[in-house]
Scaffold this motif. Structure first.
Motif, PDB file in Angstrom:
ATOM      1  N   ALA A 127      30.264  17.286  -4.604  1.00 31.00           N
ATOM      2  CA  ALA A 127      31.306  16.818  -3.685  1.00 31.00           C
ATOM      3  C   ALA A 127      32.697  16.958  -4.290  1.00 31.00           C
ATOM      4  CB  ALA A 127      31.050  15.360  -3.299  1.00 31.00           C
ATOM      5  N   GLU A 128      32.823  16.630  -5.582  1.00 32.92           N
ATOM      6  CA  GLU A 128      34.129  16.672  -6.250  1.00 32.92           C
ATOM      7  C   GLU A 128      34.589  18.099  -6.535  1.00 32.92           C
ATOM      8  OE1 GLU A 128      36.232  14.248  -7.124  1.00 32.92           O
ATOM      9  OE2 GLU A 128      35.007  12.565  -6.436  1.00 32.92           O
ATOM     10  N   ALA A 129      33.668  18.944  -6.991  1.00 27.68           N
ATOM     11  CA  ALA A 129      34.033  20.303  -7.417  1.00 27.68           C
ATOM     12  C   ALA A 129      33.984  21.309  -6.281  1.00 27.68           C
ATOM     13  CB  ALA A 129      33.119  20.761  -8.546  1.00 27.68           C
ATOM     14  N   LYS A 130      33.373  20.925  -5.158  1.00 29.31           N
ATOM     15  CA  LYS A 130      33.195  21.844  -4.022  1.00 29.31           C
ATOM     16  C   LYS A 130      32.455  23.099  -4.473  1.00 29.31           C
ATOM     17  CE  LYS A 130      35.322  19.347  -0.898  1.00 29.31           C
ATOM     18  NZ  LYS A 130      35.416  18.100  -1.692  1.00 29.31           N
ATOM     19  N   VAL A 131      31.268  22.878  -5.012  1.00 31.37           N
ATOM     20  CA  VAL A 131      30.407  23.966  -5.463  1.00 31.37           C
ATOM     21  C   VAL A 131      29.044  23.831  -4.789  1.00 31.37           C
ATOM     22  CG1 VAL A 131      31.526  24.172  -7.718  1.00 31.37           C
ATOM     23  CG2 VAL A 131      29.544  22.646  -7.451  1.00 31.37           C
ATOM     24  N   VAL A 132      28.335  24.939  -4.713  1.00 25.11           N
ATOM     25  CA  VAL A 132      26.917  24.899  -4.395  1.00 25.11           C
ATOM     26  C   VAL A 132      26.209  24.693  -5.729  1.00 25.11           C
ATOM     27  CG1 VAL A 132      24.946  26.193  -3.494  1.00 25.11           C
ATOM     28  CG2 VAL A 132      27.205  26.453  -2.442  1.00 25.11           C
ATOM     29  N   ALA A 133      25.181  23.847  -5.750  1.00 21.32           N
ATOM     30  CA  ALA A 133      24.480  23.596  -7.009  1.00 21.32           C
ATOM     31  C   ALA A 133      22.979  23.721  -6.829  1.00 21.32           C
ATOM     32  CB  ALA A 133      24.818  22.215  -7.553  1.00 21.32           C
ATOM     33  N   ILE A 134      22.330  24.099  -7.912  1.00 19.56           N
ATOM     34  CA  ILE A 134      20.874  24.079  -7.966  1.00 19.56           C
ATOM     35  C   ILE A 134      20.492  23.348  -9.244  1.00 19.56           C
ATOM     36  CG2 ILE A 134      20.831  26.415  -8.962  1.00 19.56           C
ATOM     37  CD1 ILE A 134      18.045  26.722  -7.600  1.00 19.56           C
ATOM     38  N   SER A 135      19.756  22.245  -9.085  1.00 15.44           N
ATOM     39  CA  SER A 135      19.346  21.407 -10.204  1.00 15.44           C
ATOM     40  C   SER A 135      17.875  21.707 -10.494  1.00 15.44           C
ATOM     41  CB  SER A 135      19.539  19.933  -9.843  1.00 15.44           C
ATOM     42  OG  SER A 135      19.216  19.092 -10.923  1.00 15.44           O
ATOM     43  N   VAL A 136      17.618  22.270 -11.671  1.00 13.88           N
ATOM     44  CA  VAL A 136      16.298  22.799 -12.005  1.00 13.88           C
ATOM     45  C   VAL A 136      15.349  21.700 -12.482  1.00 13.88           C
ATOM     46  CG1 VAL A 136      15.041  24.415 -13.491  1.00 13.88           C
ATOM     47  CG2 VAL A 136      17.303  25.037 -12.586  1.00 13.88           C
ATOM     48  N   ASN A 137      14.179  21.645 -11.882  1.00 16.20           N
ATOM     49  CA  ASN A 137      13.175  20.671 -12.283  1.00 16.20           C
ATOM     50  C   ASN A 137      12.139  21.360 -13.185  1.00 16.20           C
ATOM     51  OD1 ASN A 137      12.344  17.891 -12.045  1.00 16.20           O
ATOM     52  ND2 ASN A 137      10.520  18.658 -11.005  1.00 16.20           N
ATOM     53  N   TYR A 138      12.591  21.702 -14.404  1.00 14.68           N
ATOM     54  CA  TYR A 138      11.717  22.360 -15.365  1.00 14.68           C
ATOM     55  C   TYR A 138      10.556  21.430 -15.755  1.00 14.68           C
ATOM     56  CZ  TYR A 138      14.634  19.551 -18.528  1.00 14.68           C
ATOM     57  OH  TYR A 138      15.305  18.516 -19.135  1.00 14.68           O
ATOM     58  N   ARG A 139       9.468  22.026 -16.211  1.00 19.60           N
ATOM     59  CA  ARG A 139       8.308  21.232 -16.612  1.00 19.60           C
ATOM     60  C   ARG A 139       8.554  20.579 -17.978  1.00 19.60           C
ATOM     61  NH1 ARG A 139       3.737  25.531 -16.131  1.00 19.60           N
ATOM     62  NH2 ARG A 139       5.522  26.910 -16.522  1.00 19.60           N
TER      63      ARG A 139
END
Length: 315
Positions: A104-116
């Motif tokens: 919201a603050e940076a106005k970016v698209v993000a992908i948060s990786v759920n690594y094992r």
């Protein structure tokens, strides 16, 4: 000693999260709560989950900020959560709100990786999962709607905190050593990075927390060569200077046991022959990942502002 007592012998404890037995079993006090994806009224940020590798269950959470003009594409942030390589997740009450706020603050698209996680999937599996995720993002640039419609693939940032910052660094090095097509990594953000070394450095001398962190590393990475393993001590990595970006932001905290290692990282990166610029930001009086637990405090707001400014500053 009978067989039952042998099987109950403890190799390492990471209270209150995890106990690892000498026979390889792992016992978790509780599983991390799952926060479902949503569209948040307060921030206007939407999120959704994707499966990156069905065979292993490797997954991630996408975040999309409220977009007023779809004509202008946005930077992409690839985020790796912390948790000592063995706890937390991209979907937890600690990380979902943080990444959502950052988007919201940076106005970016993000992908948060759920690594094992270790110990069920020992390190270096987290690095392999993270690398697979990076390649997946590149392969989906013209397929996945949120990537295709909203992302500027010449402005990609890798970030993480604690163990996630360690992973982000290692992925950035691997990017610099590989011909990864479709992504240009503009910058690397390391928040309170989990690094170590055999020789105690400055405040590490006699520090009990540092000793525990060393034992944790050996527990989650059974095949490690030790605390000078290049995975955890970048200065011992012959490819350190090949870091695959031109800008790095390292955020440290005054009371963090990893504080001096973070500063040492900056100094060594500048001397390594790497052709880029590194910035270091310190939060005085604060401890490790304080911003996750007190996101509205003044120092956390300053940290957020620093990260946002770094992402939104043109190269």
């Amino acid at each position: 000693m009978d067989s039952s007592s042998k099987s109950d012998a403890i190799a390492f404890e990471f209270p209150p999260y995890l106990r690892i037995y000498k026979d390889g079993r792992a016992e978790r006090a509780q599983e991390v709560e799952f926060i479902p994806p949503s569209t948040t009224t307060r921030t206007g940020v939407s999120s959704k989950d994707v499966v990156i590798e069905p065979e292993t269950g490797l997954s991630a959470r996408f975040y999309l900020p409220k977009v007023k003009d779809r004509q202008f594409k946005l930077p992409l942030l690839i985020y790796f959560h912390g948790g000592g390589f063995c706890t937390e997740s991209a979907f937890s009450p600690l990380y979902h709100p943080y990444v959502e706020s950052l988007v919201a603050e940076a106005k970016v698209v993000a992908i948060s990786v759920n690594y094992r996680r270790a110990p069920e999937q020992p390190v270096p599996m987290c690095y392999e999962d993270s690398w697979i995720s990076l390649k997946w993002v590149a392969s989906q640039s013209k397929k996945e709607a949120w990537l295709k419609d909203y992302v500027d693939f010449t402005r990609v940032f890798i970030a993480g905190d604690s163990a996630g910052a360690n992973i982000a660094h290692n992925i950035a090095v691997r990017t610099g050593c590989s011909a990864l097509k479709g992504l240009k990594i503009n910058g690397l953000v390391l928040i309170h990075p989990h690094f170590a070394g055999v020789e105690p450095f400055k405040s590490e001398v006699g520090n009990f927390g540092v000793k525990i962190a060393g034992k944790l590393w050996r527990a989650v990475c059974p095949l490690t060569t030790g605390l000078d393993d290049p995975f955890v001590n970048p200065d011992k990595d012959p490819n350190f200077s090949r870091l695959g970006c031109k800008r790095v932001l390292v955020c440290i905290a005054e009371k963090d046991i990893f504080r001096d290692r973070g500063q040492f990282y900056c100094e060594n990166l500048r001397k390594s022959g790497w052709d880029g610029m590194v910035e270091c930001m310190e939060a005085e009086g604060e401890n490790h990942v304080f911003h996750l637990y007190s996101p509205t405090c003044q120092k956390a707001r300053e940290l957020m502002k620093c990260v946002v400014s770094f992402i939104n500053t043109s190269e």
